[in-house]
Enzyme design. Structure first.
Site, PDB file in Angstrom:
ATOM      1  N   ASP A   8      38.610  43.062  41.911  1.00 11.85           N
ATOM      2  CA  ASP A   8      39.454  41.865  41.755  1.00 11.85           C
ATOM      3  C   ASP A   8      40.955  42.158  41.872  1.00 11.85           C
ATOM      4  O   ASP A   8      41.515  42.849  41.021  1.00 11.85           O
ATOM      5  CB  ASP A   8      39.204  41.222  40.393  1.00 11.85           C
ATOM      6  CG  ASP A   8      37.755  40.849  40.158  1.00 11.85           C
ATOM      7  OD1 ASP A   8      37.491  39.685  39.827  1.00 11.85           O
ATOM      8  OD2 ASP A   8      36.882  41.734  40.287  1.00 11.85           O
ATOM      9  N   GLU A  39      39.614  36.512  44.383  1.00 12.25           N
ATOM     10  CA  GLU A  39      39.627  35.253  43.631  1.00 12.25           C
ATOM     11  C   GLU A  39      40.770  35.128  42.626  1.00 12.25           C
ATOM     12  O   GLU A  39      41.027  34.046  42.116  1.00 12.25           O
ATOM     13  CB  GLU A  39      38.286  35.035  42.926  1.00 12.25           C
ATOM     14  CG  GLU A  39      38.067  35.906  41.726  1.00 12.25           C
ATOM     15  CD  GLU A  39      37.555  35.088  40.536  1.00 12.25           C
ATOM     16  OE1 GLU A  39      37.130  33.946  40.719  1.00 12.25           O
ATOM     17  OE2 GLU A  39      37.607  35.628  39.424  1.00 12.25           O
ATOM     18  N   ASN A  67      34.412  32.833  40.261  1.00  7.94           N
ATOM     19  CA  ASN A  67      34.433  31.580  39.506  1.00  7.94           C
ATOM     20  C   ASN A  67      35.741  30.811  39.666  1.00  7.94           C
ATOM     21  O   ASN A  67      35.801  29.620  39.361  1.00  7.94           O
ATOM     22  CB  ASN A  67      34.161  31.849  38.019  1.00  7.94           C
ATOM     23  CG  ASN A  67      35.148  32.805  37.390  1.00  7.94           C
ATOM     24  OD1 ASN A  67      35.318  33.927  37.874  1.00  7.94           O
ATOM     25  ND2 ASN A  67      35.785  32.402  36.316  1.00  7.94           N
ATOM     26  N   HIS A  68      36.796  31.462  40.147  1.00  7.83           N
ATOM     27  CA  HIS A  68      38.065  30.774  40.391  1.00  7.83           C
ATOM     28  C   HIS A  68      38.255  30.442  41.876  1.00  7.83           C
ATOM     29  O   HIS A  68      39.387  30.216  42.313  1.00  7.83           O
ATOM     30  CB  HIS A  68      39.242  31.621  39.901  1.00  7.83           C
ATOM     31  CG  HIS A  68      39.257  31.838  38.416  1.00  7.83           C
ATOM     32  ND1 HIS A  68      39.175  30.795  37.516  1.00  7.83           N
ATOM     33  CD2 HIS A  68      39.328  32.982  37.676  1.00  7.83           C
ATOM     34  CE1 HIS A  68      39.207  31.287  36.287  1.00  7.83           C
ATOM     35  NE2 HIS A  68      39.301  32.608  36.355  1.00  7.83           N
ATOM     36  N   HIS A 151      29.553  38.580  41.113  1.00  6.60           N
ATOM     37  CA  HIS A 151      30.677  38.227  40.254  1.00  6.60           C
ATOM     38  C   HIS A 151      30.110  37.651  38.961  1.00  6.60           C
ATOM     39  O   HIS A 151      29.784  36.469  38.874  1.00  6.60           O
ATOM     40  CB  HIS A 151      31.552  37.197  40.975  1.00  6.60           C
ATOM     41  CG  HIS A 151      32.929  37.076  40.426  1.00  6.60           C
ATOM     42  ND1 HIS A 151      33.931  37.962  40.734  1.00  6.60           N
ATOM     43  CD2 HIS A 151      33.489  36.171  39.590  1.00  6.60           C
ATOM     44  CE1 HIS A 151      35.042  37.608  40.127  1.00  6.60           C
ATOM     45  NE2 HIS A 151      34.798  36.527  39.408  1.00  6.60           N
ATOM     46  N   HIS A 176      34.483  40.792  38.339  1.00 10.08           N
ATOM     47  CA  HIS A 176      34.802  39.731  37.381  1.00 10.08           C
ATOM     48  C   HIS A 176      35.357  40.217  36.056  1.00 10.08           C
ATOM     49  O   HIS A 176      36.264  39.587  35.497  1.00 10.08           O
ATOM     50  CB  HIS A 176      33.603  38.816  37.102  1.00 10.08           C
ATOM     51  CG  HIS A 176      33.871  37.749  36.083  1.00 10.08           C
ATOM     52  ND1 HIS A 176      34.801  36.750  36.290  1.00 10.08           N
ATOM     53  CD2 HIS A 176      33.359  37.537  34.842  1.00 10.08           C
ATOM     54  CE1 HIS A 176      34.825  35.947  35.228  1.00 10.08           C
ATOM     55  NE2 HIS A 176      33.971  36.409  34.337  1.00 10.08           N
ATOM     56  N   HIS A 178      37.055  42.940  35.293  1.00  6.16           N
ATOM     57  CA  HIS A 178      38.373  43.569  35.436  1.00  6.16           C
ATOM     58  C   HIS A 178      38.507  44.925  34.756  1.00  6.16           C
ATOM     59  O   HIS A 178      39.620  45.445  34.629  1.00  6.16           O
ATOM     60  CB  HIS A 178      39.484  42.642  34.931  1.00  6.16           C
ATOM     61  CG  HIS A 178      39.703  41.432  35.784  1.00  6.16           C
ATOM     62  ND1 HIS A 178      40.889  40.722  35.797  1.00  6.16           N
ATOM     63  CD2 HIS A 178      38.893  40.787  36.664  1.00  6.16           C
ATOM     64  CE1 HIS A 178      40.795  39.705  36.641  1.00  6.16           C
ATOM     65  NE2 HIS A 178      39.582  39.722  37.169  1.00  6.16           N
TER      66      HIS A 178
END
Length: 263
Positions: A8, A39, A67-68, A151, A176, A178
């Protein structure tokens, strides 16, 4: 075939880290193709056209999301126009874009699939397990080389999908959360796996967000207004994995975990 997958990318600091560190990583590991989760690339929430174009210039060939995905309106046109970006295939409802792409790398085809978890994210998403089966069946008509960006929040869901798809795909790579995990390995039937590739962004941060604002949200009394989240600045890092794939079988020969700090 050596594939680099970057975890990410978090805001400006993450984009700067890519510009600084990607060229030397490509040279060191003889990379054939670079994929990144984008994302969080623009302001830490979604990816706009400017971020997309910057990262493309920096040397990223392909983008996955999460998800974003739809936090920036411009992503709709990018998904509809581009052949080098996918969003999670198993999102609930009807959505623009595709969840799988098959690209050509020096005469070899590679399928890239993006999936999203349900636990602690959205239980209404379609099953990533069943979505994966359907997409893998389609991909196998053209190639055995298949990489999945999963993710997801829950480590149990990630590991379960890894074993569920072991021997069916080249790699299952978690994104996701991080935080890079140290569990990279080749599963018993030849699939490369890691629970989370990690974030590309500020080192001294809480999941890539400003640490002081994050601490305040945990420590301020309930009746005190919490400061807004903001993307951290400062020295950056690039977290990624290199997957070496046997192009004939589609199975992984090696997975190498990378986390390099900027200067």
């Amino acid at each position: 075939m050596n594939i680099l997958f970057i975890g990410d990318i978090m805001g400006r600091c993450g984009r700067d880290a890519v510009f600084e560190l990607l060229p030397e990583i490509k040279d060191e590991y003889n990379i054939d193709y670079t994929i990144a989760n984008g994302e969080n690339a623009s302001g830490g929430l979604g990816m706009n056209r400017r971020g997309y174009e910057e990262l493309t210039r920096a040397g990223i060939d392909f983008f996955t999301m999460g998800n974003h995905t739809f936090s920036k309106k411009e992503i709709v046109s990018l998904l509809n126009e581009g052949e080098n970006i996918v969003r999670p295939a198993n999102l609930e409802g009807e959505n623009p874009g595709e969840g799988m792409a098959i690209i050509n790398i020096n005469g070899t085809k590679l399928a890239i699939i993006n999936l999203i978890g349900r636990i602690y994210i959205n239980e209404n998403h379609h099953s990533p397990f069943f979505a994966a089966e359907e997409l893998i069946k389609k991909a196998k008509e053209r190639t055995n080389n298949i990489i999945i960006d999963f993710h997801a929040e829950a480590t149990s869901e990630k590991e379960a999908l890894g074993y569920y798809l072991d021997g069916k795909v080249s790699a299952v790579l978690g994104t996701h959360t991080h935080i890079q995990t140290a569990d990279e390995r080749i599963l018993p039937h030849g699939t490369a796996y890691i629970t989370d590739v990690g974030r590309t962004g500020a080192i001294n941060a809480v999941l890539g967000l400003d640490k002081d604002a994050s601490i305040a949200r945990f420590t301020l009394p309930p009746d005190i207004k919490k400061p807004p989240f903001k993307v951290a600045e400062g020295k950056g890092q690039l977290c990624a994995v290199v997957i070496k794939i046997d192009e004939k079988t589609g199975m992984a020969e090696e997975i190498i975990r990378i986390c390099k700090s900027g200067r």
